[in-house]
Design a protein around this motif. Structure first.
Motif, short mmCIF file in Angstrom:
data_model
loop_
_atom_site.label_atom_id
_atom_site.label_comp_id
_atom_site.label_asym_id
_atom_site.label_seq_id
_atom_site.Cartn_x
_atom_site.Cartn_y
_atom_site.Cartn_z
N MET A 1 -50.73 25.07 26.47
CA MET A 1 -49.76 25.17 27.56
C MET A 1 -50.38 24.64 28.84
O MET A 1 -51.43 25.12 29.28
CB MET A 1 -49.30 26.61 27.76
N THR B 1 -49.12 24.02 32.73
CA THR B 1 -48.00 24.20 33.66
C THR B 1 -48.04 23.20 34.81
O THR B 1 -46.99 22.82 35.34
CB THR B 1 -48.01 25.62 34.25
N ARG C 1 -42.55 26.09 36.80
CA ARG C 1 -43.63 26.88 36.21
C ARG C 1 -43.06 28.03 35.37
O ARG C 1 -43.52 28.29 34.25
CB ARG C 1 -44.55 27.42 37.29
N LYS C 2 -42.05 28.70 35.91
CA LYS C 2 -41.44 29.81 35.20
C LYS C 2 -40.80 29.35 33.90
O LYS C 2 -40.86 30.06 32.88
CB LYS C 2 -40.40 30.49 36.10
N GLU D 1 -43.61 28.94 31.39
CA GLU D 1 -44.12 30.26 30.97
C GLU D 1 -43.13 30.99 30.09
O GLU D 1 -43.53 31.66 29.12
CB GLU D 1 -44.47 31.07 32.21
N SER D 2 -41.84 30.87 30.39
CA SER D 2 -40.82 31.52 29.56
C SER D 2 -40.77 30.89 28.18
O SER D 2 -40.61 31.59 27.16
CB SER D 2 -39.45 31.42 30.24
N ALA E 1 -43.28 29.52 26.71
CA ALA E 1 -44.48 30.01 26.03
C ALA E 1 -44.25 31.38 25.42
O ALA E 1 -44.68 31.66 24.29
CB ALA E 1 -45.65 30.05 27.01
N ASP E 2 -43.56 32.25 26.14
CA ASP E 2 -43.23 33.57 25.60
C ASP E 2 -42.37 33.45 24.34
O ASP E 2 -42.58 34.17 23.35
CB ASP E 2 -42.50 34.40 26.64
N ARG F 1 -44.58 32.40 21.48
CA ARG F 1 -45.41 33.52 20.99
C ARG F 1 -44.57 34.45 20.11
O ARG F 1 -45.03 34.90 19.05
CB ARG F 1 -45.99 34.29 22.18
N GLU G 1 -53.36 28.72 27.23
CA GLU G 1 -53.27 28.00 28.49
C GLU G 1 -54.51 27.14 28.68
O GLU G 1 -55.64 27.62 28.55
CB GLU G 1 -53.11 28.97 29.66
#
Length: 470
Positions: A267, A269, A281-282, A285-286, A288-289, A292, A300
């Protein structure tokens, strides 16, 4: 049912035709009605092929009545970027001087989509000659509006396809990408887009009888846009493979060998550490969640390999090739169409032959370093564009705006330069505008990118089709 047909995914539309739930003519007519309703506000479809599309659809219906097996895209309408040939139709590139340049044959991806049962329903808008900017504005057809908001560009250069797919005029669009031209309109319009590996799809990007020079040969790849990742997969399966019309297309299986799980995802960003908007960025990250949750191992990382080198060499090679033909090309771009390229030339001057040849070796070294990186991380998750969507034409307004836009699309530029595949997928809507991410993979592993993008899509859903907004 007909009024709702255009809202269905391409896979569902084709299944309905094959099962006899709807005729291909009814399917095409539903999309023609939608085009008549929304295209005046969006201006995404340029040369509408209504009569030809109905005739092609009638042929699909006759084959079904005769008991013939129909293809995976049976009756599904699609748009084709103005730079890609449809037999018997002008391939204008959005330029007045090419208004009457009628194609003698379908480009390879058009013929492959046809062979699968797809029906070209019209050309789609693009920046003049692909060179006039990122915003989809052509000399011949004018501006395409982003259906989410006219205040921002739909992106480009495949912006006509992005806007047409997002607003329900077609379920599939055929664009091309040499530095984000599929992924940026996908992200800005809230749809999905696939940039394949160099050599994965057969293509023909000639203007006239001569083939393009090196950068245009190795950077430009055709790719589909769709509202769902599943429809991207459908188009991918149709388009992948070797073809004698393009010696670059390679006979690599559409699906590679199984890899050890969990797959590692790198990842990033803020590629290159040049800044990223908090909303973007959010989004990363979202996503990436979501990965997972789907069982991926997301790690990262500080950066992707040799980003600055890739951007520098990309710029030097492409602008050196532009420089040799610029006096001939510039007059074809119409009023102010030259500004975008000249702003780029002001930043990176053309190089001499000796230096250009050296840069071809640097490119190979960058690709080698990326291959080693992707050997450790089969997938990379990152932004498509590190800023929010921008105002139409901002990229050609002045040197500062040009640099800002070029910086924001840096990960797209680098991955086109390296030639690896990528899928853009939406992650949601913020302040009325869609945002998304891209999943980048090893060469010829589009299947891994699509699989990961589907995991993101399951988390955030499908955002389109939408009605055009002011």
């Amino acid at each position: 049912m007909q009024n709702a047909l255009w809202k269905m995914a391409a896979r569902e539309q084709a299944a309905a035709v094959r099962d006899g739930e709807v005729t291909a003519v009814e399917l095409v007519d539903a999309h023609l009605e939608r085009i008549a309703e929304v295209n005046p506000a969006v201006n995404a479809v340029t040369q509408l092929l209504a009569d030809r599309a109905r005739a092609d659809a009638a042929g699909v219906d006759r084959r079904r009545a005769a008991g013939e097996e129909l293809g995976p895209l049976a009756g599904v309408p699609f748009t084709v970027k103005e730079s890609t040939a449809i037999e018997g139709v002008p391939t204008t590139y959005g330029a007045e001087r090419l208004r009457d340049s009628v194609a003698r044959a379908d480009a390879p991806p058009v013929s492959q989509l046809r062979a699968a049962g797809g029906i070209p329903i019209g050309h789609s808008n693009m920046p003049t000659l692909i060179l006039a900017g990122i915003h989809t504005r052509s000399e011949l057809f004018g501006d395409t509006a982003n259906p989410w908001s006219r205040a921002v560009t739909p992106g480009g250069t495949s912006g006509g396809d992005g806007a047409a797919v997002a607003s329900g005029m077609v379920p599939l669009g055929l664009g091309n990408d040499s530095g984000g031209s599929v992924r940026i309109p996908a992200s800005f319009c809230g749809v999905a887009g696939l940039k394949p590996t160099y050599g994965r799809f057969a293509a023909d990007h000639r203007i006239g009888p001569d083939d393009p020079s090196l950068a245009a040969q190795v950077l430009v790849v055709d790719g589909p846009l769709a509202r769902t990742v599943g429809d991207l997969r459908l188009a991918y399966e149709v388009l992948a493979g070797a073809d004698p019309r393009d010696p670059r297309a390679v006979p690599v299986a559409a699906y590679g060998e199984s890899l050890e799980r969990p797959l590692k995802v790198a990842m990033v960003t803020d590629p290159g550490g040049q800044g990223v908007h908090p909303v973007v960025r959010k989004a990363v990250e979202s996503a990436a969640d979501a990965l997972r949750e789907a069982g991926y191992e997301v790690c990262e990382v500080a950066d992707v390999p040799r980003l600055d080198d890739a951007l520098e060499v990309y710029g030097r090679m492409t602008l050196t090739e532009f420089a040799s033909t610029w006096p001939l090309v510039k007059p074809l771009l119409g009023e102010d169409g030259h500004r975008y390229i000249e702003l780029g030339m002001a930043r990176r001057a053309p190089v001499e032959l000796r230096e250009y040849l050296r840069l071809t070796g640097v490119r190979l070294g960058i690709r080698r370093d990326w291959a080693a990186f992707l050997d450790e991380y089969p997938l990379v998750l990152g932004p498509v564009f590190t800023d929010p969507p921008f105002a139409p034409g901002e990229e050609a307004r002045d040197a500062e705006s040009h640099l800002r836009v070029q910086t924001a699309l840096r990960l797209c530029t680098a991955t086109s330069f390296v030639g690896v595949p990528s899928v853009a997928v939406p992650t949601g809507v913020v302040d009325g505008l869609p945002y998304g991410v891209q999943l980048i993979g090893r060469s010829y592993r589009e299947d891994l990118c699509l699989e990961a993008a589907e995991a993101v899509e399951r988390r955030f859903g499908v955002l389109t089709p939408i009605d055009p907004r002011p």
